[in-house]
Structures are given as structure tokens and as C-alpha cells.
Design an enzyme around this catalytic site. Structure first.
Site, PDB file in Angstrom:
ATOM      1  N   LYS A 122      46.014  40.641  46.576  1.00  0.00           N
ATOM      2  CA  LYS A 122      44.768  39.344  46.473  1.00  0.00           C
ATOM      3  C   LYS A 122      45.627  38.358  46.588  1.00  0.00           C
ATOM      4  O   LYS A 122      46.852  38.156  46.387  1.00  0.00           O
ATOM      5  CB  LYS A 122      43.480  39.723  45.714  1.00  0.00           C
ATOM      6  CG  LYS A 122      42.820  40.996  45.305  1.00  0.00           C
ATOM      7  CD  LYS A 122      41.946  41.593  44.165  1.00  0.00           C
ATOM      8  CE  LYS A 122      40.866  42.074  45.086  1.00  0.00           C
ATOM      9  NZ  LYS A 122      39.627  42.672  44.365  1.00  0.00           N
ATOM     10  N   ARG A 171      43.286  51.056  43.708  1.00  0.00           N
ATOM     11  CA  ARG A 171      42.120  50.393  44.934  1.00  0.00           C
ATOM     12  C   ARG A 171      43.051  50.023  45.599  1.00  0.00           C
ATOM     13  O   ARG A 171      43.583  48.692  45.006  1.00  0.00           O
ATOM     14  CB  ARG A 171      40.747  49.659  45.013  1.00  0.00           C
ATOM     15  CG  ARG A 171      40.647  49.289  46.335  1.00  0.00           C
ATOM     16  CD  ARG A 171      38.880  48.643  45.560  1.00  0.00           C
ATOM     17  NE  ARG A 171      38.363  48.693  46.680  1.00  0.00           N
ATOM     18  CZ  ARG A 171      38.529  47.717  48.089  1.00  0.00           C
ATOM     19  NH1 ARG A 171      39.551  47.015  47.781  1.00  0.00           N
ATOM     20  NH2 ARG A 171      37.820  47.422  48.622  1.00  0.00           N
TER      21      ARG A 171
END
Length: 339
Positions: free
Chosen positions: A279, A314
């Protein structure tokens, strides 16, 4: 909004006098309260309400048949042309299925299939188009004999229903079932697990100007309300996963605060997931602009989450994360016996 939040102070290895956090290997023997103005105060465990300690300490039951006694990996199988880090225009169903099988072989405990990009600034996708992307892949994975449970990453009830019918076992919803009023009923009908993620705003605008008085308390309160809705509808806590939503309507400081305070989310009595892989906050911290090159930073975030008792990670880079978590777990509890 509550005035303060309980946050266990965790210890890798834990010590025999510590309390297991959510029944896992991480232990805590100290507690602090985090106030609205982010002030922290140590709190003796004997002064913590028994129910609060029970929720923090109770072992989590297996999720989709997978025990929660060690860090588990949810492999990201995006079948989208425009995901922020791994969009694959023109990829065939066979190639996507092969990617999923490789993830499972590399250590993924679950496979998360998604057909709609929810990156910052993305536009919504029609459910019919989403289903055209994900259903052949889910069906292909099942036909190929995939043993790992499948999660469907969608905000749309129609897609969730079709995915459950095709063999998915969990709905991973970035809106925590608020985008589509039919989603909760779909989970209840199929007896599926559900991952409730926090997001401030929708993907199109969520990163424009995210604001919180105290991000840790506000995200916790919101997830608590969504868990309560699910429990009232008949979904047991053992089938609910909570995710603070790193990067979904959060600044760099918000993301770091949530990772640092992740242990507090065990107070919800559910399994906790951390989705920080590749991210943008990693790029801001490290200067690495290309998302696919943020593997090392992603592993660093996963290890930070593991030290705070997260159950599920995840991730895009399954083999690398599996290796790192296995070494972390072995080293943290090595007792010095070299036989």
C-alpha cells in the site's frame, strides 16, 4: 464515541505469566488506556472488567475450517485490469487459476478473489461485469481441486451470492456490508464467514481529506457497531473477521496509529485481519514508488501486525510473507534447546 480504548501491551514470547491474546501465541500482562486526545495511561489488569479480558483472551474458533492458532495468509487474487499494484489486462481465466493454485502451494491459507478495483480514485464496476471476471476463476479453482477456502472480495450482494453458489466460503467486503443492503442477508442465508473492513468514504473520494479526532477509537467504534449488526442477524463472532482498513480513508499517520494499536481490536472478540500489502503508506515511508517493489515493506508491516496478535494477513507476495512469518514465529518462541 467512547472516551478511551483498552490496548493490551504485547510481548513476543509473552512469558508464562502473560494472558494469551485471542488464544494465540502473543501474550500480554499489561494494559493501557488510550484516550480521545491520544494520551495513554497504564492500567492494572485486576482493574479491567472480566468481560473485556474474556474478549481479549478467548481463543478464536477455526475460520472456514482453518485454525487461528498461528499467523494465516489470505492470498490476493485480483482479476482486474486496473488494481493499484497488480492489474493484469487481458489475463486469461486459466492464468488466474494458475496464480491462485501457486499461492496455495506457496503457503496461502485462503485465496481472496476480487473483480472490482477499490484503489483510491477508482470508479464502481457493474455487478454483472464483476461476476464475469470472478465466477469463472472461482469455478476453475474449485474444479482444479483447490483445498484452501475461497473468499470473494466484493461490495455487491449479487456477486457475493453467485460466488457462494460457486464455492466461496467468505465475503470480504470493504464497506462492511453497508454498500448493498442485501449483503448481510446473503451472508446469513449461505452461512458464510464475513470480513468487515473500515473505510471512511468510498474508493472514489476516500483519500481526498480523511479526518478523525482519534482514528483508533473511531475505527474501533465503527467496527464494533458493524459486528453487533451481524451478531444480531445471526452471524456468530467466530465467522466474523475485522479489518481496520489500512489505506481506506487514512493518512500515513492514521495507518501507523492503527497498526501500532492493532492489539486493541481483539477486544471485539473476532479474528483480526491486517491488509497492508504494497500500500501507498509504505511508499511514503520508504520512497519506493512502484507498488510491486514494496515487498520488503509489506513484510515489515506484516511482522508488526504479527507482534500484535493479528490472525490473518491479506498479501500479494505469499511465499515471501509465509517465509518471514514462519521465521518470526519460530525465533520468537525458541526456548534455547538445540536438540
Amino acid at each position: 464515541m467512547r472516551d478511551f480504548l483498552l490496548r493490551p501491551i504485547c510481548d513476543a514470547g509473552g512469558g508464562e505469566d502473560g494472558i494469551p491474546l485471542a488464544g494465540g501465541p502473543i501474550r500480554f500482562n499489561k494494559m493501557e488506556t488510550v484516550g480521545l486526545n491520544r494520551e495513554a495511561r497504564r492500567l492494572p489488569l485486576k482493574s479491567v472488567a472480566p468481560e473485556a479480558l474474556r474478549l481479549l483472551a478467548a481463543p478464536r474458533p477455526p475460520l472456514m475450517g482453518v485454525t487461528m492458532d498461528r499467523p494465516r495468509i489470505l492470498g490476493v487474487l485480483n482479476v482486474t485490469p486496473d488494481s493499484f499494484s497488480d492489474g493484469r489486462p487481458g489475463e486469461s481465466v486459466a492464468a488466474a487459476v494458475e496464480r491462485g493454485l501457486e499461492m496455495a502451494a506457496s503457503g496461502a491459507d485462503f485465496i481472496d478473489v476480487g473483480g472490482e478495483s477499490t484503489r483510491p480514485g477508482s470508479d464502481p464496476l457493474e455487478p454483472a461485469a464483476e461476476q464475469d471476471r470472478v465466477l469463472p476463476v472461482i469455478e476453475g479453482l474449485k474444479k482444479a481441486g483447490l483445498s484452501a477456502p475461497i473468499s470473494i472480495d466484493t461490495r455487491n450482494a449479487a456477486t457475493a451470492r453467485a460466488a457462494f453458489e460457486a464455492g466461496a466460503a467468505m465475503l470480504n467486503d470493504v464497506s462492511a456490508l453497508t454498500h448493498d443492503e442485501e449483503s448481510l442477508g446473503t451472508v446469513v442465508e449461505f452461512g458464510g464467514a464475513v470480513c468487515l473492513m473500515h473505510a471512511q468514504g468510498d474508493p472514489k473520494t476516500m483519500q481526498d481529506a480523511p479526518r478523525y479526532r482519534n482514528v483508533l477509537i473511531e475505527v474501533y467504534d465503527w467496527l464494533e457497531s458493524r459486528v453487533a449488526v451481524c451478531v444480531k442477524a445471526g452471524v456468530p463472532r467466530g465467522r466474523i473477521v475485522v479489518d481496520p482498513g489500512i489505506g481506506f480513508g487514512k493518512t500515513l499517520a492514521h495507518n501507523l496509529t492503527l497498526i501500532g494499536g492493532l492489539a486493541a481490536f481483539h477486544g471485539l472478540g473476532c479474528a483480526v485481519m491486517l491488509g497492508a500489502s504494497r500500500k501507498a503508506f509504505i511508499g511514503r515511508l520508504t520512497g519506493v514508488e512502484n507498488a510491486a517493489d514494496r515487498v520488503a515493506g509489506s513484510i515489515g508491516a506484516a511482522l508488526a501486525g504479527a507482534g500484535r496478535g493479528a490472525h490473518v494477513f491479506r498479501v500479494h507476495d505469499v511465499a515471501q510473507t509465509r517465509q518471514a512469518l514462519d521465521v518470526w514465529r519460530a525465533a520468537a518462541w525458541f526456548d534455547g534447546d538445540d536438540e
